[in-house]
Write a protein that holds these residues in place. Structure first.
Motif, PDB file in Angstrom:
ATOM      1  N   THR A  65       2.847  12.322   2.714  1.00 42.52           N
ATOM      2  CA  THR A  65       1.827  11.193   2.485  1.00 42.52           C
ATOM      3  C   THR A  65       2.478   9.908   3.128  1.00 42.52           C
ATOM      4  O   THR A  65       1.473   9.149   3.529  1.00 42.52           O
ATOM      5  CB  THR A  65       1.687  10.929   0.868  1.00 42.52           C
ATOM      6  OG1 THR A  65       3.136  11.028   0.429  1.00 42.52           O
ATOM      7  CG2 THR A  65       0.761  12.036   0.410  1.00 42.52           C
ATOM      8  N   HIS A  85      -0.916   0.961   3.771  1.00 40.73           N
ATOM      9  CA  HIS A  85      -0.795   2.081   3.060  1.00 40.73           C
ATOM     10  C   HIS A  85       0.270   1.675   1.618  1.00 40.73           C
ATOM     11  O   HIS A  85       1.403   1.360   2.111  1.00 40.73           O
ATOM     12  CB  HIS A  85      -0.211   3.498   3.681  1.00 40.73           C
ATOM     13  CG  HIS A  85       0.050   4.533   2.620  1.00 40.73           C
ATOM     14  ND1 HIS A  85       1.423   4.915   2.610  1.00 40.73           N
ATOM     15  CD2 HIS A  85      -0.548   5.264   1.550  1.00 40.73           C
ATOM     16  CE1 HIS A  85       1.436   5.907   1.728  1.00 40.73           C
ATOM     17  NE2 HIS A  85       0.144   6.112   1.114  1.00 40.73           N
ATOM     18  N   TYR A  87       2.782   2.802  -1.250  1.00 42.28           N
ATOM     19  CA  TYR A  87       3.441   4.053  -1.747  1.00 42.28           C
ATOM     20  C   TYR A  87       4.015   3.580  -3.087  1.00 42.28           C
ATOM     21  O   TYR A  87       4.891   2.560  -3.240  1.00 42.28           O
ATOM     22  CB  TYR A  87       4.264   4.611  -0.489  1.00 42.28           C
ATOM     23  CG  TYR A  87       5.211   5.672  -1.455  1.00 42.28           C
ATOM     24  CD1 TYR A  87       4.691   6.995  -1.647  1.00 42.28           C
ATOM     25  CD2 TYR A  87       6.450   5.363  -1.958  1.00 42.28           C
ATOM     26  CE1 TYR A  87       5.431   8.048  -2.066  1.00 42.28           C
ATOM     27  CE2 TYR A  87       6.963   6.227  -2.579  1.00 42.28           C
ATOM     28  CZ  TYR A  87       6.395   7.519  -2.729  1.00 42.28           C
ATOM     29  OH  TYR A  87       7.299   8.837  -3.319  1.00 42.28           O
ATOM     30  N   THR A 140      -1.270   5.189  -2.764  1.00 39.48           N
ATOM     31  CA  THR A 140      -0.370   6.686  -3.189  1.00 39.48           C
ATOM     32  C   THR A 140       0.558   6.573  -4.390  1.00 39.48           C
ATOM     33  O   THR A 140       1.279   5.555  -4.580  1.00 39.48           O
ATOM     34  CB  THR A 140       0.583   7.279  -2.173  1.00 39.48           C
ATOM     35  OG1 THR A 140      -0.346   7.629  -0.886  1.00 39.48           O
ATOM     36  CG2 THR A 140       1.184   8.710  -2.704  1.00 39.48           C
ATOM     37  N   ASP A 142       2.724   8.653  -6.284  1.00 37.83           N
ATOM     38  CA  ASP A 142       3.657   9.953  -6.375  1.00 37.83           C
ATOM     39  C   ASP A 142       4.196  10.074  -7.723  1.00 37.83           C
ATOM     40  O   ASP A 142       4.477   9.046  -8.357  1.00 37.83           O
ATOM     41  CB  ASP A 142       4.673   9.700  -5.256  1.00 37.83           C
ATOM     42  CG  ASP A 142       5.402  10.833  -4.771  1.00 37.83           C
ATOM     43  OD1 ASP A 142       4.883  11.637  -5.215  1.00 37.83           O
ATOM     44  OD2 ASP A 142       6.069  10.823  -3.755  1.00 37.83           O
ATOM     45  N   ILE A 178      -4.284   8.422  -3.480  1.00 41.13           N
ATOM     46  CA  ILE A 178      -3.673   9.715  -3.344  1.00 41.13           C
ATOM     47  C   ILE A 178      -2.857  10.122  -4.450  1.00 41.13           C
ATOM     48  O   ILE A 178      -1.792   8.936  -4.540  1.00 41.13           O
ATOM     49  CB  ILE A 178      -3.053   9.728  -2.064  1.00 41.13           C
ATOM     50  CG1 ILE A 178      -4.088   9.686  -0.870  1.00 41.13           C
ATOM     51  CG2 ILE A 178      -2.377  11.207  -1.814  1.00 41.13           C
ATOM     52  CD1 ILE A 178      -3.238   9.557   0.609  1.00 41.13           C
TER      53      ILE A 178
END
Ligand SMILES: Nc1ncnc2c1ncn2[C@@H]1O[C@H](COP(=O)(O)OP(=O)(O)OP(=O)(O)O)[C@@H](O)[C@H]1O
Ligand SMILES: [Mg+2]
Length: 390
Positions: A65, A85, A87, A140, A142, A178
């Motif tokens: 990712t 992006h 994270y 994202t 996680d 995500i």
């Protein structure tokens, strides 16, 4: 430091290093691209898509990712779109929704001060900021399964999927979310509404086979070791060990085996890393707790884990009681000169959620599938390193 005969660049074996090429994950990257790249055609009119990435430990979910994020933002950039992006790892960045969102905001910009804001206000300000600066985001999250377990009442999924409704009719700067987890079990803890917004876009990360692991590790060997130091047999053995139970394809352990086998070779004056080195290292590592797991813990949790390892070793059994654990914990704290935390039980619960320790009852607390003696040495070493690094 004199030039090593074994290593060229040992950093390339770090669990945090992400190589440019990720063998056997092209398909997953392409799926993510096929979902999000099309949005670049008409980014101002895009509606957000929420995707789940699911697979067992060490199947490349995190590195894939992150790599995908780099690729998509570069492609956006080439079209003159500022797409970033972000994270966020729930184990590292977010014990609560408040902490999670303020870390999210901080990663996007230092211009928003989250100090006196509620989680809802943080999101609203973030959206306003993104709109003003004409920045688009894919977020994202996680280890979302971990977050949902500790915060079953904090509806992160709801917050994110509801963003388009906040200012209807205007472009939505968050074009994707995500969610990364080891399985879909965390859905059980969601409300019906949240569950229904997920559940369709799932990208699976299957366990790697021995051959696939070999391809991945072979790339790393080239980057990390001097030429011809790691033989084919050595690589075969590590790949087989990694693919089979109890490790079941967790590449992280494969990388650790490679690294520590190299260190052992170096320390014993060998000019090659042999299967013998691998066997020796394998007999001493703990397959269930990786260095990365331990690095993600704060000092207090590490103390508790160390106390548990000591207690288990002293009792020569697989479990000790909570009372004994507390006793060992106080001793460890004294030894390292730190103040014991009051909420020991909460810390233990957190370690259980992280899959590091097991608790059958108040009288039976243990380490998930551990080889104890070496775990203690491992933890001892780690604590020393921490003491030294301040
Ligand atoms: N296809 C690959 N190519 C190169 N390295 C890989 C690949 N897959 C995994 N790795 C490496 O293996 C390690 C573990 O991968 P990663 O952290 O992405 O796994 P994960 O699926 O997120 O595991 P977890 O569920 O434990 O978080 C990382 O160091 C990563 O760089
Ligand atoms: Mg991961």
């Amino acid at each position: 430091m004199p030039k090593s005969l074994i290593f060229k660049d040992r950093n390339k074996l770090s669990p945090y290093y992400i190589p440019r090429r990720l063998p056997h994950r092209d398909q997953q990257i392409n799926m993510l691209l096929s979902i999000y790249e099309g949005m670049l055609e008409d980014i101002w009119g895009a509606y957000p898509r929420f995707i789940e990435v699911v697979g067992p430990a060490g199947t490349g979910k995190t590195c894939t990712t992150i790599r995908f994020g780099e690729i998509i933002s570069e492609r956006a950039h080439n079209r003159g779109i500022n797409l970033q992006h972000v994270y966020v790892n729930c184990k590292v960045d977010g014990a609560t929704r408040y902490v999670l969102y303020s870390n999210l905001v901080k990663k996007v910009t230092p211009k928003i001060s989250t100090k006196s804001l509620s989680p809802e206000e943080m999101i609203r300000q973030l959206i306003n900021y993104l709109k003003f600066e004409e920045i688009f985001l894919i977020i994202t999250l996680d280890e979302i399964d971990y977050f949902v377990q500790i915060n079953p009442k904090e509806h992160v999924i709801y917050d994110l999927t509801r963003i388009p409704e906040m200012q209807p009719g205007t472009p939505i700067p968050i074009i994707g979310g995500i969610f990364v987890a080891r399985s879909l079990k965390w859905h059980d803890l969601l409300e019906q509404g949240e569950r229904s917004t997920l559940g369709r876009g799932i990208i699976e990360f299957p366990r790697y086979t021995s051959r696939q692991i070999r391809d991945i590790l072979a790339d790393r060997v080239k980057e990390a070791f001097q030429p011809n130091v790691v033989s084919d047999e050595t690589l075969d053995l590590i790949s087989d060990i990694t693919a089979n139970p109890p490790i079941n394809g967790d590449v992280r352990i494969g990388l650790e085996l490679l690294y520590y086998s190299g260190i052992l070779a170096e320390n014993t004056g060998s000019i090659k890393v042999t299967p013998e080195h691998v066997r020796k290292v394998y007999s001493e590592i703990n397959p269930t707790i990786t260095a990365e797991d331990i690095l993600s813990l704060d000092k207090d949790s590490r103390m508790i884990l160390l106390a548990l390892a000591r207690g288990l070793k002293a009792s020569k059994s697989a479990y000790i009681s909570l009372r004994d654990l507390r006793k060992f914990y106080n001793i460890v704290c004294e030894e390292y000169n730190v103040k014991p935390v009051e909420e020991v039980e909460e810390r233990i619960q957190d370690l259980i959620y992280r899959g590091i320790i097991d608790m059958k009852s108040l009288l039976e607390i243990g380490i998930s599938g551990a080889a104890l003696i070496d775990l203690e040495r491992f933890l001892d070493n780690l604590m020393r390193q921490l003491e030294q690094s301040g």
